[in-house]
Design a protein around this motif. Structure first.
Motif, PDB file in Angstrom:
ATOM      1  N   UNK A 208      12.254  -9.911   2.637  1.00 29.20           N
ATOM      2  CA  UNK A 208      11.649 -10.798   3.233  1.00 29.20           C
ATOM      3  C   UNK A 208      11.581  -9.729   4.549  1.00 29.20           C
ATOM      4  N   UNK A 209      12.704  -9.798   5.515  1.00 32.62           N
ATOM      5  CA  UNK A 209      12.681  -8.371   6.824  1.00 32.62           C
ATOM      6  C   UNK A 209      11.279  -7.440   6.440  1.00 32.62           C
ATOM      7  N   UNK A 210      10.934  -6.905   5.532  1.00 35.71           N
ATOM      8  CA  UNK A 210       9.965  -5.837   6.287  1.00 35.71           C
ATOM      9  C   UNK A 210       8.490  -7.083   5.959  1.00 35.71           C
ATOM     10  N   UNK A 211       8.640  -7.737   5.351  1.00 32.73           N
ATOM     11  CA  UNK A 211       7.447  -8.616   5.854  1.00 32.73           C
ATOM     12  C   UNK A 211       7.258  -9.108   7.125  1.00 32.73           C
ATOM     13  N   UNK A 212       8.250  -9.313   7.939  1.00 33.64           N
ATOM     14  CA  UNK A 212       8.433 -10.229   9.134  1.00 33.64           C
ATOM     15  C   UNK A 212       8.356  -8.990   9.690  1.00 33.64           C
ATOM     16  N   UNK A 213       9.255  -7.752   9.653  1.00 35.76           N
ATOM     17  CA  UNK A 213       8.575  -6.767  10.504  1.00 35.76           C
ATOM     18  C   UNK A 213       7.008  -6.227  10.991  1.00 35.76           C
ATOM     19  N   UNK A 214       6.797  -6.223   9.748  1.00 38.84           N
ATOM     20  CA  UNK A 214       5.106  -5.743   9.483  1.00 38.84           C
ATOM     21  C   UNK A 214       3.778  -7.212  10.988  1.00 38.84           C
ATOM     22  N   UNK A 215       5.084  -8.714  10.425  1.00 36.56           N
ATOM     23  CA  UNK A 215       3.937  -9.637  10.732  1.00 36.56           C
ATOM     24  C   UNK A 215       2.691 -10.286   9.604  1.00 36.56           C
TER      25      UNK A 215
ATOM     26  N   UNK B  69      -0.220  -9.600   0.137  1.00 34.78           N
ATOM     27  CA  UNK B  69      -1.176  -9.864  -1.079  1.00 34.78           C
ATOM     28  C   UNK B  69      -0.791 -10.405  -2.663  1.00 34.78           C
ATOM     29  N   UNK B  70       0.108  -9.626  -2.347  1.00 34.04           N
ATOM     30  CA  UNK B  70       0.374  -9.498  -4.560  1.00 34.04           C
ATOM     31  C   UNK B  70       2.274  -9.633  -3.867  1.00 34.04           C
ATOM     32  N   UNK B  71       2.982 -10.265  -4.622  1.00 30.36           N
ATOM     33  CA  UNK B  71       3.963 -10.287  -5.051  1.00 30.36           C
ATOM     34  C   UNK B  71       4.569 -10.032  -6.619  1.00 30.36           C
TER      35      UNK B  71
ATOM     36  N   UNK C 146       8.038  -5.792  -6.003  1.00 29.46           N
ATOM     37  CA  UNK C 146       6.923  -5.180  -5.575  1.00 29.46           C
ATOM     38  C   UNK C 146       5.615  -5.910  -4.548  1.00 29.46           C
ATOM     39  N   UNK C 147       5.530  -5.871  -3.805  1.00 31.90           N
ATOM     40  CA  UNK C 147       4.672  -6.562  -2.785  1.00 31.90           C
ATOM     41  C   UNK C 147       3.511  -6.052  -2.359  1.00 31.90           C
ATOM     42  N   UNK C 148       2.498  -6.661  -2.261  1.00 39.12           N
ATOM     43  CA  UNK C 148       1.374  -5.849  -1.268  1.00 39.12           C
ATOM     44  C   UNK C 148       0.909  -6.808  -0.542  1.00 39.12           C
TER      45      UNK C 148
ATOM     46  N   UNK D 181      -5.556  -1.166   6.730  1.00 38.65           N
ATOM     47  CA  UNK D 181      -4.792  -2.534   6.780  1.00 38.65           C
ATOM     48  C   UNK D 181      -4.438  -3.069   5.317  1.00 38.65           C
ATOM     49  N   UNK D 182      -3.003  -2.409   4.729  1.00 40.48           N
ATOM     50  CA  UNK D 182      -2.782  -2.492   3.548  1.00 40.48           C
ATOM     51  C   UNK D 182      -1.450  -1.766   3.915  1.00 40.48           C
ATOM     52  N   UNK D 183      -0.093  -1.895   2.660  1.00 39.58           N
ATOM     53  CA  UNK D 183       0.859  -1.109   2.928  1.00 39.58           C
ATOM     54  C   UNK D 183       1.317  -1.388   1.251  1.00 39.58           C
ATOM     55  N   UNK D 184       1.938  -0.602   0.225  1.00 37.02           N
ATOM     56  CA  UNK D 184       2.813  -1.734  -0.565  1.00 37.02           C
ATOM     57  C   UNK D 184       4.328  -1.192  -0.716  1.00 37.02           C
ATOM     58  N   UNK D 185       4.850  -2.239  -0.738  1.00 36.35           N
ATOM     59  CA  UNK D 185       6.488  -1.723  -1.025  1.00 36.35           C
ATOM     60  C   UNK D 185       7.232  -2.225  -2.297  1.00 36.35           C
TER      61      UNK D 185
END
Length: 120
Positions: free
Chosen positions: A102-109, A113-115, A13-15, A78-82
Motif C-alpha cells: 500500500x505504501x508503494x501504491x500511494x507513492x505512485x498514486x 489493475x491486478x492484485x 503481486x500487483x500491476x 503507464x504501468x508497473x508490476x510490483x
C-alpha cells in the motif's frame, strides 16, 4: 497425523496504472522511497540491483534478509508490476507485506489493475 501449521509468508503481486510517468522513469526516487519503507518497517536490506533501460523504464530488485521487493516499469503503458514477499521465519509478516504494498501504491498514486496474494 500432525499437520505442520507453519506458513512461509505472504507474496503480493500487483500491476498498477500510474498517470505520472515521471515516477515510472525515475529509479533514483524509487530507491530513496524504498529505503524509507525499509527503515519504517524495520527490514534488513542485503543488496539492490538496478537496471535502467533506454526508454528510462527500470527494473529494481531489492534483496532483503526477509526476502525481496521487485519492480518493473513500463512508462509507455503507464504501468508497473510490483512484487513484495516477506518470509515468516520469526513472526507473521502478512500485515507488513500488505502495508508495504500500500505504501508503494500511494507513492505512485496508482490504480490497482491486478492484485494477487499467494500464501506460501
Amino acid at each position: 497425523m500432525d499437520q505442520n501449521t507453519y506458513s512461509p509468508g505472504l507474496h503480493k503481486l500487483v500491476t498498477l496504472q500510474v498517470e505520472n510517468i515521471d515516477l515510472l522513469m525515475n529509479s533514483s526516487s524509487f530507491i530513496v522511497f524504498s529505503e524509507k519503507v525499509i527503515q519504517e518497517f524495520e527490514l534488513e536490506k542485503v543488496g539492490i540491483i538496478t537496471h535502467n533501460f533506454e526508454n528510462n523504464s527500470f527494473t529494481i530488485a531489492i534483496c532483503l534478509k526477509e526476502s525481496h521487493i521487485c519492480i518493473h516499469t513500463w512508462p509507455e503503458f503507464k504501468q508497473l508490476t510490483l512484487d513484495v514477499y516477506l518470509c515468516n521465519y520469526l513472526q507473521d509478516n502478512t500485515q507488513k507485506v500488505k502495508s508495504i504494498t500500500n505504501a508503494f501504491i500511494n507513492y505512485f498514486n496508482a490504480v490497482v489493475l491486478k492484485d494477487f496474494e499467494i500464501n506460501r
